[in-house]
Motif scaffolding. Structure first.
Motif: not given
Length: 276
Positions: A120-137
């Protein structure tokens, strides 16, 4: 629960076969049979003995209880694993056995690590955060800056709390969330499936820097896998970040540096440097 009645029958058989044994009590045999059943299923010894002795208040039962529990455990180990070991395998929990001799001495950390990691980047987009949390465990994620420099790690549960508290804006800045907010939902931490975000939220950004762990445990790529195994077992870790083989050395921490005298001197020196 099928074993205690058998012990009752055994007690009754002994009493009828040997009429002179008038001190045979069926309840004692049932009690010893229950202890053997618990010992064979759970593979616990001393704890079961202490619990049963406290329940009955009879210290004299300690030796026979221990004997039958040890016998039940020895016999059960020849047929099947204990109930707790079975549940560990059923739930696919990554439990590391105590013996590390089976780990190949030639294997290095780089041979088994997951690469490239999900960062993750130090300042991350909400869209990418949501996608990563949904696609990974994954339980935690490395955080990097714009040039790819490693800043630390952040837990999955903390990210979900930040999203639930809507700690995002157009430039990523927001009021600092107090630590009580992260501890409040424990042990039922929020999951990404429970968090509702709309299209406008996904265009915003989140600053992760105040919430990362800046000093997680790290190992180098050429570290022996056996040493990493011991580190996981001794420290109770769930993950380790792997860094390049030749990072820059900035100092050495020795055992004596952790003594109280050295810590007190370092604290006084740090306070002196902070004074204007």
């Amino acid at each position: 629960n099928a074993f205690p009645p058998c012990d009752v029958y055994t007690g009754e058989l002994l009493r009828k076969s040997f009429p002179s044994l008038r001190t045979v009590h069926l309840g004692n045999f049932a009690f010893i049979g229950a202890a053997a059943t618990l010992g064979g299923i759970t593979r616990m010894t001393i704890s079961i003995t202490v619990i049963l002795m406290e329940c009955t208040g009879e210290v004299t039962y300690g030796l026979p209880i221990m004997m039958v529990i040890l016998t039940a455990r020895w016999v059960a180990n020849h047929f099947t694993p204990g109930i707790y070991d079975i549940h560990v395998h059923l739930k696919n929990l990554p439990f590391l056995e105590e013996d590390h001799e089976g780990v190949n001495r030639q294997l290095l950390v780089r041979d088994v690590m997951s690469s490239p990691p999900v960062t993750l980047h130090d300042v991350e987009s909400v869209e990418r955060l949501e996608g990563i949390l949904r696609d990974t465990q994954h339980n935690a994620f490395p955080v990097v800056n714009g040039s790819g420099g490693f800043l630390g790690t952040i837990l999955r549960s903390k990210l979900c709390v930040l999203l639930k508290e809507r700690c995002f804006s157009e430039d990523g800045t927001h009021d600092l969330v107090p630590s009580e907010v992260f501890r409040r939902p424990y042990p039922r931490m929020p999951v990404i499936a429970e968090i509702k975000l709309d299209d406008k939220d996904r265009t915003l950004r989140m600053d992760l820097r105040p919430y990362i762990n800046p000093a997680p445990y790290t190992v180098t790529e050429d570290m022996s896998l056996r040493r990493a195994f011991v580190l996981f077992r001794s420290m109770g870790l769930r993950h380790l970040c792997v860094v390049p083989e030749r990072p820059q050395v900035t100092g050495i921490l020795a055992r004596k540096d952790l003594l109280y005298e050295h810590r007190a001197h370092a604290g006084a020196r740090s306070s002196g440097n902070a004074d204007p």
